[in-house]
Design a protein around this motif. Structure first.
Motif, PDB file in Angstrom:
ATOM      1  N   THR A 366       0.847  -1.188   0.000  1.00 45.28           N
ATOM      2  CA  THR A 366       0.000   0.000   0.000  1.00 45.28           C
ATOM      3  C   THR A 366       0.881   1.234   0.000  1.00 45.28           C
ATOM      4  O   THR A 366       2.043   1.176   0.425  1.00 45.28           O
ATOM      5  CB  THR A 366      -0.942   0.011   1.219  1.00 45.28           C
ATOM      6  OG1 THR A 366      -1.667   1.238   1.227  1.00 45.28           O
ATOM      7  CG2 THR A 366      -0.155  -0.086   2.511  1.00 45.28           C
ATOM      8  N   ALA A 367       0.339   2.340  -0.466  1.00 44.94           N
ATOM      9  CA  ALA A 367       1.074   3.608  -0.478  1.00 44.94           C
ATOM     10  C   ALA A 367       0.625   4.525   0.652  1.00 44.94           C
ATOM     11  O   ALA A 367       1.039   5.671   0.724  1.00 44.94           O
ATOM     12  CB  ALA A 367       0.879   4.308  -1.823  1.00 44.94           C
ATOM     13  N   ASP A 368      -0.204   4.001   1.562  1.00 46.34           N
ATOM     14  CA  ASP A 368      -0.774   4.824   2.624  1.00 46.34           C
ATOM     15  C   ASP A 368       0.293   5.273   3.623  1.00 46.34           C
ATOM     16  O   ASP A 368       1.185   4.507   3.999  1.00 46.34           O
ATOM     17  CB  ASP A 368      -1.858   4.048   3.376  1.00 46.34           C
ATOM     18  CG  ASP A 368      -3.074   3.770   2.503  1.00 46.34           C
ATOM     19  OD1 ASP A 368      -3.360   4.595   1.626  1.00 46.34           O
ATOM     20  OD2 ASP A 368      -3.704   2.710   2.685  1.00 46.34           O
ATOM     21  N   VAL A 369       0.171   6.537   4.051  1.00 39.87           N
ATOM     22  CA  VAL A 369       1.050   7.123   5.063  1.00 39.87           C
ATOM     23  C   VAL A 369       0.179   7.852   6.079  1.00 39.87           C
ATOM     24  O   VAL A 369      -0.697   8.635   5.694  1.00 39.87           O
ATOM     25  CB  VAL A 369       2.051   8.125   4.442  1.00 39.87           C
ATOM     26  CG1 VAL A 369       2.957   8.710   5.531  1.00 39.87           C
ATOM     27  CG2 VAL A 369       2.877   7.461   3.351  1.00 39.87           C
ATOM     28  N   GLU A 383      -0.290  12.609   2.666  1.00 39.96           N
ATOM     29  CA  GLU A 383      -0.222  12.338   1.222  1.00 39.96           C
ATOM     30  C   GLU A 383       0.439  10.985   0.979  1.00 39.96           C
ATOM     31  O   GLU A 383       1.428  10.634   1.632  1.00 39.96           O
ATOM     32  CB  GLU A 383       0.569  13.444   0.538  1.00 39.96           C
ATOM     33  CG  GLU A 383       0.602  13.337  -0.978  1.00 39.96           C
ATOM     34  CD  GLU A 383       1.323  14.509  -1.619  1.00 39.96           C
ATOM     35  OE1 GLU A 383       1.812  14.349  -2.756  1.00 39.96           O
ATOM     36  OE2 GLU A 383       1.401  15.578  -0.967  1.00 39.96           O
ATOM     37  N   SER A 384      -0.101  10.221   0.060  1.00 41.85           N
ATOM     38  CA  SER A 384       0.377   8.857  -0.182  1.00 41.85           C
ATOM     39  C   SER A 384       1.797   8.840  -0.737  1.00 41.85           C
ATOM     40  O   SER A 384       2.251   9.800  -1.381  1.00 41.85           O
ATOM     41  CB  SER A 384      -0.549   8.132  -1.157  1.00 41.85           C
ATOM     42  OG  SER A 384      -1.837   7.989  -0.611  1.00 41.85           O
ATOM     43  N   GLY A 399      15.224  14.470  11.322  1.00 38.80           N
ATOM     44  CA  GLY A 399      13.922  14.970  10.896  1.00 38.80           C
ATOM     45  C   GLY A 399      13.387  14.365   9.617  1.00 38.80           C
ATOM     46  O   GLY A 399      12.323  14.758   9.141  1.00 38.80           O
ATOM     47  N   SER A 400      14.104  13.396   9.039  1.00 41.40           N
ATOM     48  CA  SER A 400      13.638  12.700   7.837  1.00 41.40           C
ATOM     49  C   SER A 400      13.430  11.225   8.150  1.00 41.40           C
ATOM     50  O   SER A 400      14.032  10.681   9.079  1.00 41.40           O
ATOM     51  CB  SER A 400      14.648  12.845   6.698  1.00 41.40           C
ATOM     52  OG  SER A 400      14.770  14.182   6.282  1.00 41.40           O
ATOM     53  N   ILE A 401      12.589  10.582   7.356  1.00 38.18           N
ATOM     54  CA  ILE A 401      12.347   9.146   7.482  1.00 38.18           C
ATOM     55  C   ILE A 401      12.889   8.459   6.244  1.00 38.18           C
ATOM     56  O   ILE A 401      12.569   8.846   5.115  1.00 38.18           O
ATOM     57  CB  ILE A 401      10.844   8.847   7.640  1.00 38.18           C
ATOM     58  CG1 ILE A 401      10.317   9.473   8.945  1.00 38.18           C
ATOM     59  CG2 ILE A 401      10.592   7.343   7.637  1.00 38.18           C
ATOM     60  CD1 ILE A 401       8.813   9.367   9.094  1.00 38.18           C
ATOM     61  N   TYR A 402      13.711   7.443   6.450  1.00 46.62           N
ATOM     62  CA  TYR A 402      14.290   6.678   5.343  1.00 46.62           C
ATOM     63  C   TYR A 402      13.555   5.346   5.226  1.00 46.62           C
ATOM     64  O   TYR A 402      13.354   4.645   6.225  1.00 46.62           O
ATOM     65  CB  TYR A 402      15.782   6.453   5.567  1.00 46.62           C
ATOM     66  CG  TYR A 402      16.591   7.729   5.482  1.00 46.62           C
ATOM     67  CD1 TYR A 402      17.278   8.071   4.326  1.00 46.62           C
ATOM     68  CD2 TYR A 402      16.667   8.604   6.566  1.00 46.62           C
ATOM     69  CE1 TYR A 402      18.013   9.251   4.244  1.00 46.62           C
ATOM     70  CE2 TYR A 402      17.396   9.790   6.496  1.00 46.62           C
ATOM     71  CZ  TYR A 402      18.064  10.102   5.335  1.00 46.62           C
ATOM     72  OH  TYR A 402      18.793  11.269   5.261  1.00 46.62           O
ATOM     73  N   CYS A 403      13.153   5.019   4.006  1.00 48.50           N
ATOM     74  CA  CYS A 403      12.399   3.802   3.713  1.00 48.50           C
ATOM     75  C   CYS A 403      13.289   2.867   2.891  1.00 48.50           C
ATOM     76  O   CYS A 403      13.771   3.238   1.814  1.00 48.50           O
ATOM     77  CB  CYS A 403      11.132   4.164   2.946  1.00 48.50           C
ATOM     78  SG  CYS A 403      10.044   2.776   2.583  1.00 48.50           S
ATOM     79  N   ILE A 404      13.500   1.651   3.405  1.00 48.76           N
ATOM     80  CA  ILE A 404      14.525   0.765   2.853  1.00 48.76           C
ATOM     81  C   ILE A 404      13.913  -0.545   2.388  1.00 48.76           C
ATOM     82  O   ILE A 404      13.271  -1.260   3.169  1.00 48.76           O
ATOM     83  CB  ILE A 404      15.601   0.470   3.916  1.00 48.76           C
ATOM     84  CG1 ILE A 404      16.162   1.782   4.483  1.00 48.76           C
ATOM     85  CG2 ILE A 404      16.701  -0.408   3.357  1.00 48.76           C
ATOM     86  CD1 ILE A 404      16.724   1.660   5.874  1.00 48.76           C
ATOM     87  N   GLY A 405      14.129  -0.876   1.109  1.00 49.45           N
ATOM     88  CA  GLY A 405      13.727  -2.165   0.576  1.00 49.45           C
ATOM     89  C   GLY A 405      12.233  -2.420   0.685  1.00 49.45           C
ATOM     90  O   GLY A 405      11.405  -1.514   0.610  1.00 49.45           O
ATOM     91  N   GLY A 406      11.877  -3.712   0.874  1.00 47.50           N
ATOM     92  CA  GLY A 406      10.478  -4.098   1.005  1.00 47.50           C
ATOM     93  C   GLY A 406      10.023  -4.978  -0.149  1.00 47.50           C
ATOM     94  O   GLY A 406      10.834  -5.531  -0.917  1.00 47.50           O
ATOM     95  N   SER A 423       7.126  18.340   4.692  1.00 46.08           N
ATOM     96  CA  SER A 423       6.625  18.702   3.357  1.00 46.08           C
ATOM     97  C   SER A 423       5.927  17.551   2.634  1.00 46.08           C
ATOM     98  O   SER A 423       5.377  17.751   1.550  1.00 46.08           O
ATOM     99  CB  SER A 423       7.788  19.192   2.482  1.00 46.08           C
ATOM    100  OG  SER A 423       8.720  18.148   2.263  1.00 46.08           O
ATOM    101  N   SER A 424       5.974  16.346   3.221  1.00 44.14           N
ATOM    102  CA  SER A 424       5.433  15.123   2.586  1.00 44.14           C
ATOM    103  C   SER A 424       6.123  14.818   1.264  1.00 44.14           C
ATOM    104  O   SER A 424       5.563  14.147   0.387  1.00 44.14           O
ATOM    105  CB  SER A 424       3.911  15.237   2.371  1.00 44.14           C
ATOM    106  OG  SER A 424       3.242  15.234   3.602  1.00 44.14           O
TER     107      SER A 424
END
Length: 553
Positions: A366-369, A383-384, A399-406, A423-424
């Motif tokens: 899913t792209a939900d946040v 925002e997705s 202050g940033s979120i890093y998204c790794i793999g999946g 800023s999304s």
């Protein structure tokens, strides 16, 4: 009146260059021979003189080469000579594999500034941790200002990783001291100490330099647990009485209380699904015991996260619960449900004072946040994400979120991106070196470690490190065991890895400053780990408890 007509100057120049190149290859009207080893190349004096200051000086005077129409090059790579001649005729050149330095040498000899600059740019752009010292040496030997300048910046950004490379001892002491003092350095004080000790270790006779390095390190900002670790395990300090006294002297000078350290013990809180309770693992004493009186009857599809003085549990059915871990008699309380269905094991992280959930479960991308505001007990949908993802690893840094793999469409991916909560905005970064899902991820100052995970076929033991400052990935030593879904926590110089589906071999630790993995002594026989968080040990009033950390002579 005379008119100058220029139909297509560039086309004419290109055609002339192409025709001259053909004439050289066919030996048409050639009047000069260049010999390198056993290879002979037929050329034209006028073309060489026009394209190279070296040949122009040679051929405009009554030299031996000019009279004989031949020059012999010794101790140079023949193919590189040919490539430089091709450049004079065509404006293009090839770089043979592994011969970039040889090509540079010939280009400088022939005074081909364009080739020299092009090679210099390639060397600067190709700089890595592994080739740093060889590249720096080439820049120094051949006077490549751009390469030397890039090497200085690269060293500042990657000094911790470079300190593990052969050749680290070639850095001058004063240069290293200056680097450690720079405000632009992203090193924490623990890392500065580790780098200093690694440099001193290269010189058995230069232990007296330790005093100079300790003068530029803010010892009082270093965890007393880590200082004790150095005193007990560092071979030079623990076995040399004078060094030991010097080191402890600087600790005392920095007003560190060496008898009663100020550090509260760090506890890994483990959800024991077999006993339906919380257990604590003391990372200093490695003692395991029951942590809280509250019973844990959650299903096995939840994710746990620490926020303020609460442990939050996010469940598959969108329900959210929290426990005040300071109050030993508190009970789990129900919170506002999540807005979106994130499936099993919602991927969550704390950042900018809120809890964020991104993507979906291992089986549903899913792209939900969304984010949770604990002060309002309310979820807000954001925002997705530009593309759907499942079972990614999340870590917060600056202050940033890093998204790794999946997982995407059931396939494990190597994607790596950064999300700005303010800023999304999503920004794609250089991907991980291999596809991975469900890895442990932890931020250690300006580095992100990606630990273990699932490759799509098997659990893996790989460890990768991303330097946020230099935007480069490097490999770290592999774990002792392959671990799929796991959580990682940084405590001083240690990274603790908790297998989210583990038994007695559930915890492993990594000294990220010295790049060594160690097993922990988890003696509880019937532990079944399913979720974890890390907290500071508190007394009954909610104050951090102090522990003895350092010993004196």
């Amino acid at each position: 009146m005379v008119r100058v007509v220029r139909p297509d100057v560039e086309k004419h120049a290109v055609c002339m260059m192409a025709e001259l190149h053909r004439m050289k290859q066919d030996s048409d009207h050639c009047d000069f021979i260049i010999q390198a080893g056993d290879d002979v190349y037929c050329t034209h004096k006028n073309v060489l003189s026009a394209g190279s200051a070296y040949f122009r000086a040679m051929l405009r005077h009554d030299t031996k080469e000019s009279r004989e129409g031949r020059v012999v090059f010794k101790d140079v790579d023949s193919e590189c000579v040919k490539n430089c001649i091709d450049f004079i005729y065509s404006g293009e050149f090839e770089i043979p594999d592994g011969s970039i330095v040889d090509l540079l040498h010939v280009a400088i000899m022939m005074q081909l500034e364009d080739v020299k600059q092009a090679v210099s740019n390639i060397l600067a752009d190709s700089l890595t941790i592994e080739n740093y010292f060889s590249t720096r040496n080439v820049g120094d030997i051949y006077g490549l200002v751009d390469v030397s300048s890039r090497c200085r910046i690269f060293l500042l950004e990657n000094i911790l990783e470079i300190s593990n490379q052969p050749g680290f001892e070639s850095i001058e002491k004063d240069d290293l001291l200056t680097l450690l003092k720079l405000r632009e350095s992203k090193l924490c004080e623990e890392e500065k100490l580790a780098v200093s000790l690694k440099w001193i270790d290269k010189f058995q006779s230069k232990s007296e330099y330790l005093h100079e390095f300790l003068e530029v390190i803010k010892i009082h900002q270093i965890s007393s647990v880590y200082l004790q670790h150095i005193l007990e395990t560092h071979p030079r300090i623990s076995n040399d009485l004078e060094l030991y006294k010097l080191f402890t002297g600087h600790i005392l000078k920095a007003s560190v209380n060496v008898k009663e350290g100020n550090d509260a013990d760090n506890l890994l809180i483990l959800f024991d699904y077999r006993a339906h309770c919380l257990r604590s693992f003391n990372t200093r004493t490695q003692e395991m015991k029951k942590f809280h009186n509250a019973k844990c009857d959650f299903d096995e599809s939840f994710t746990a996260i620490l926020h303020d003085s609460y442990i939050y549990v996010l469940c598959e059915a969108k329900s959210v619960h929290r426990l005040n871990f300071v109050d030993k008699n508190s009970r789990w309380e129900n919170m506002d449900d999540m807005i979106c269905d994130h499936g099993w094991y919602p991927r969550t992280v704390c950042s900018t004072g809120s809890i964020f959930v991104i993507g979906g479960s291992p089986f549903t991308a899913t792209a939900d946040v969304e984010k949770f505001d604990s002060s309002e007990n309310r979820w807000f949908q954001l925002e997705s994400k530009p593309s759907a993802i499942a079972h990614a690893s999340l870590v917060s840094l600056d202050g940033s979120i890093y998204c790794i793999g999946g997982l995407r469409d059931g396939v494990v991916v190597s994607s790596f991106c950064r999300f700005s909560p303010s800023s999304s905005e999503w920004v794609d970064l250089d991907p991980v070196r291999y596809p991975v899902s469900g890895s442990g991820a932890v931020a250690v100052y300006q580095r992100i470690f990606v630990i273990g995970g699932w490759s799509g076929e098997d659990d893996i033991d790989n460890v990768e490190c991303y330097n946020v400052t230099s935007a480069q990935w490097t490999s770290s030593p592999s774990m002792n065991s392959c671990r799929g879904d796991n959580a990682a926590y940084c405590i001083g110089s240690w990274i603790f890895v908790v297998n989210e589906f583990g038994d007695t071999d559930a915890i492993e630790k990594y000294d990220h400053l010295n790049k060594k993995w160690c097993k922990t002594k988890v003696t509880y026989k019937f532990l079944g780990v399913f979720g974890s968080v890390m907290v500071k040990e508190m007394d009954d009033r909610g104050h951090e408890m102090s522990q003895c950390a350092l010993k004196t002579l």
